[in-house]
Design a protein around this motif. Sequence first.
Motif, PDB file in Angstrom:
ATOM      1  N   UNK A  93      15.060  70.587  54.453  1.00  0.00           N
ATOM      2  CA  UNK A  93      14.205  71.294  53.443  1.00  0.00           C
ATOM      3  C   UNK A  93      13.867  70.639  52.174  1.00  0.00           C
ATOM      4  N   UNK A  94      12.809  71.191  51.673  1.00  0.00           N
ATOM      5  CA  UNK A  94      11.981  70.536  50.553  1.00  0.00           C
ATOM      6  C   UNK A  94      11.334  71.629  49.728  1.00  0.00           C
ATOM      7  N   UNK A  95      11.475  71.844  48.388  1.00  0.00           N
ATOM      8  CA  UNK A  95      10.990  72.573  47.563  1.00  0.00           C
ATOM      9  C   UNK A  95      10.544  71.985  46.265  1.00  0.00           C
ATOM     10  N   UNK A  96       9.508  72.151  45.758  1.00  0.00           N
ATOM     11  CA  UNK A  96       9.191  71.634  44.294  1.00  0.00           C
ATOM     12  C   UNK A  96       9.910  72.520  43.172  1.00  0.00           C
ATOM     13  N   UNK A  97      10.063  73.824  43.351  1.00  0.00           N
ATOM     14  CA  UNK A  97      10.820  74.654  42.472  1.00  0.00           C
ATOM     15  C   UNK A  97      12.046  75.025  42.883  1.00  0.00           C
ATOM     16  N   UNK A  98      12.786  75.606  41.656  1.00  0.00           N
ATOM     17  CA  UNK A  98      14.185  76.064  42.187  1.00  0.00           C
ATOM     18  C   UNK A  98      14.038  77.366  43.135  1.00  0.00           C
ATOM     19  N   UNK A  99      14.781  77.367  44.339  1.00  0.00           N
ATOM     20  CA  UNK A  99      14.699  78.639  45.249  1.00  0.00           C
ATOM     21  C   UNK A  99      16.028  79.293  45.316  1.00  0.00           C
ATOM     22  N   UNK A 100      16.048  80.589  44.822  1.00  0.00           N
ATOM     23  CA  UNK A 100      17.226  81.067  44.756  1.00  0.00           C
ATOM     24  C   UNK A 100      17.868  81.535  46.110  1.00  0.00           C
ATOM     25  N   UNK A 101      16.950  81.385  47.138  1.00  0.00           N
ATOM     26  CA  UNK A 101      17.609  81.642  48.386  1.00  0.00           C
ATOM     27  C   UNK A 101      18.326  80.348  48.972  1.00  0.00           C
ATOM     28  N   UNK A 102      18.040  79.311  48.475  1.00  0.00           N
ATOM     29  CA  UNK A 102      18.810  78.089  49.028  1.00  0.00           C
ATOM     30  C   UNK A 102      19.901  77.980  48.311  1.00  0.00           C
ATOM     31  N   UNK A 103      19.963  78.378  47.062  1.00  0.00           N
ATOM     32  CA  UNK A 103      21.192  78.288  46.272  1.00  0.00           C
ATOM     33  C   UNK A 103      22.274  79.561  46.988  1.00  0.00           C
ATOM     34  N   UNK A 104      21.568  80.589  47.420  1.00  0.00           N
ATOM     35  CA  UNK A 104      22.479  81.567  48.181  1.00  0.00           C
ATOM     36  C   UNK A 104      23.092  81.097  49.355  1.00  0.00           C
ATOM     37  N   UNK A 105      22.260  80.369  50.296  1.00  0.00           N
ATOM     38  CA  UNK A 105      22.677  79.835  51.568  1.00  0.00           C
ATOM     39  C   UNK A 105      23.912  78.786  51.189  1.00  0.00           C
ATOM     40  N   UNK A 106      23.422  77.585  50.195  1.00  0.00           N
ATOM     41  CA  UNK A 106      24.606  76.788  49.908  1.00  0.00           C
ATOM     42  C   UNK A 106      25.799  77.215  49.370  1.00  0.00           C
ATOM     43  N   UNK A 107      25.819  78.242  48.557  1.00  0.00           N
ATOM     44  CA  UNK A 107      27.044  78.844  47.977  1.00  0.00           C
ATOM     45  C   UNK A 107      27.939  79.328  49.340  1.00  0.00           C
ATOM     46  N   UNK A 108      27.188  80.111  50.296  1.00  0.00           N
ATOM     47  CA  UNK A 108      27.992  80.794  51.392  1.00  0.00           C
ATOM     48  C   UNK A 108      28.322  79.765  52.195  1.00  0.00           C
ATOM     49  N   UNK A 109      27.653  78.459  52.519  1.00  0.00           N
ATOM     50  CA  UNK A 109      28.090  77.528  53.211  1.00  0.00           C
ATOM     51  C   UNK A 109      29.336  76.775  52.703  1.00  0.00           C
ATOM     52  N   UNK A 110      29.442  76.687  51.165  1.00  0.00           N
ATOM     53  CA  UNK A 110      30.536  76.023  50.463  1.00  0.00           C
ATOM     54  C   UNK A 110      31.875  76.940  50.836  1.00  0.00           C
ATOM     55  N   UNK A 111      31.564  78.410  50.691  1.00  0.00           N
ATOM     56  CA  UNK A 111      32.676  79.379  50.827  1.00  0.00           C
ATOM     57  C   UNK A 111      33.276  79.425  52.501  1.00  0.00           C
ATOM     58  N   UNK A 112      32.400  78.628  53.438  1.00  0.00           N
ATOM     59  CA  UNK A 112      32.614  78.934  54.622  1.00  0.00           C
ATOM     60  C   UNK A 112      32.246  80.335  55.346  1.00  0.00           C
ATOM     61  N   UNK A 113      31.405  81.037  54.609  1.00  0.00           N
ATOM     62  CA  UNK A 113      30.812  82.257  55.179  1.00  0.00           C
ATOM     63  C   UNK A 113      29.243  82.198  55.600  1.00  0.00           C
ATOM     64  N   UNK A 114      28.843  81.125  55.512  1.00  0.00           N
ATOM     65  CA  UNK A 114      27.383  81.031  56.019  1.00  0.00           C
ATOM     66  C   UNK A 114      27.071  80.687  57.032  1.00  0.00           C
ATOM     67  N   UNK A 115      25.778  80.516  57.786  1.00  0.00           N
ATOM     68  CA  UNK A 115      25.250  80.265  59.249  1.00  0.00           C
ATOM     69  C   UNK A 115      26.186  79.047  59.636  1.00  0.00           C
ATOM     70  N   UNK A 116      26.389  79.194  60.997  1.00  0.00           N
ATOM     71  CA  UNK A 116      26.980  78.025  61.770  1.00  0.00           C
ATOM     72  C   UNK A 116      25.948  76.882  62.238  1.00  0.00           C
ATOM     73  N   UNK A 117      24.649  77.293  62.351  1.00  0.00           N
ATOM     74  CA  UNK A 117      23.639  76.491  62.989  1.00  0.00           C
ATOM     75  C   UNK A 117      22.466  76.319  61.912  1.00  0.00           C
ATOM     76  N   UNK A 118      21.689  75.332  62.456  1.00  0.00           N
ATOM     77  CA  UNK A 118      20.436  75.144  61.728  1.00  0.00           C
ATOM     78  C   UNK A 118      19.349  76.265  61.894  1.00  0.00           C
ATOM     79  N   UNK A 119      19.335  76.840  62.911  1.00  0.00           N
ATOM     80  CA  UNK A 119      18.528  78.103  62.885  1.00  0.00           C
ATOM     81  C   UNK A 119      18.953  79.057  62.086  1.00  0.00           C
ATOM     82  N   UNK A 120      20.481  79.202  62.002  1.00  0.00           N
ATOM     83  CA  UNK A 120      20.962  80.204  61.357  1.00  0.00           C
ATOM     84  C   UNK A 120      20.713  80.150  59.903  1.00  0.00           C
ATOM     85  N   UNK A 121      20.629  78.777  59.525  1.00  0.00           N
ATOM     86  CA  UNK A 121      20.131  78.585  58.065  1.00  0.00           C
ATOM     87  C   UNK A 121      18.832  78.987  57.556  1.00  0.00           C
ATOM     88  N   UNK A 122      17.900  78.849  58.528  1.00  0.00           N
ATOM     89  CA  UNK A 122      16.508  79.236  58.393  1.00  0.00           C
ATOM     90  C   UNK A 122      16.544  80.708  58.465  1.00  0.00           C
TER      91      UNK A 122
END
Length: 187
Positions: free
Chosen positions: A35-64
């Motif tokens: 993924x790429x973005x020019x500005x800060x995207x809070x939704x990316x921060x949300x998914x990153x945090x969930x992945x770090x906690x082990x509660x996020x999506x388990x596939x690339x499609x799930x991330x999208x």
Amino acid sequence: DGLLVILRGVNFNRDAAPMNMVSLRFWFDDEHVVSTARRRVFSIEDVTEALEQGTGPSSPLGVVLWVANRFLERMEPYLLGLDERGNGIESQAFDEEGDGRLSQELAELRREAIAIRRFIAPQKEALIRFAAEVKQRADVDQYERAAELADRQMRMVEDVDELVARMQVVEGLLDSRATERLNKRMW
């Protein structure tokens, strides 16, 4: 064999106008997501945090799907706020209060709604196509999630269209009152 998805969301960054939407580009396949973005995207921060906690999506499609869902979740309260502002203007106009001030508020609201619509209407079509691609690539659950995203975006576009139409009625009312006042003065 990958898929490119471009999403736009309301800009909630500090000192930024919500109408200056943020965009996020995804390319993904069965094993990767980029993924790429020019500005800060809070939704990316949300998914990153969930992945770090082990509660996020388990596939690339799930991330999208997760990020697209968060884009829409964040946009809904903003659009509801536009609608509430429209309700306030509408009730004041029909109560015949402060037409001059209302005209300026009305113009600002219409400008904002039209600008937002310009970005979310094409995204509705993109999410419909995305859901069709997901149907061919993934299981029923993921397809249903993608189709639900397209439906939510469609309702958002319809709500903004309805708001713009209501504000056109209010503008007509304010214009007719101004004309009536002018005619009385000239008489």
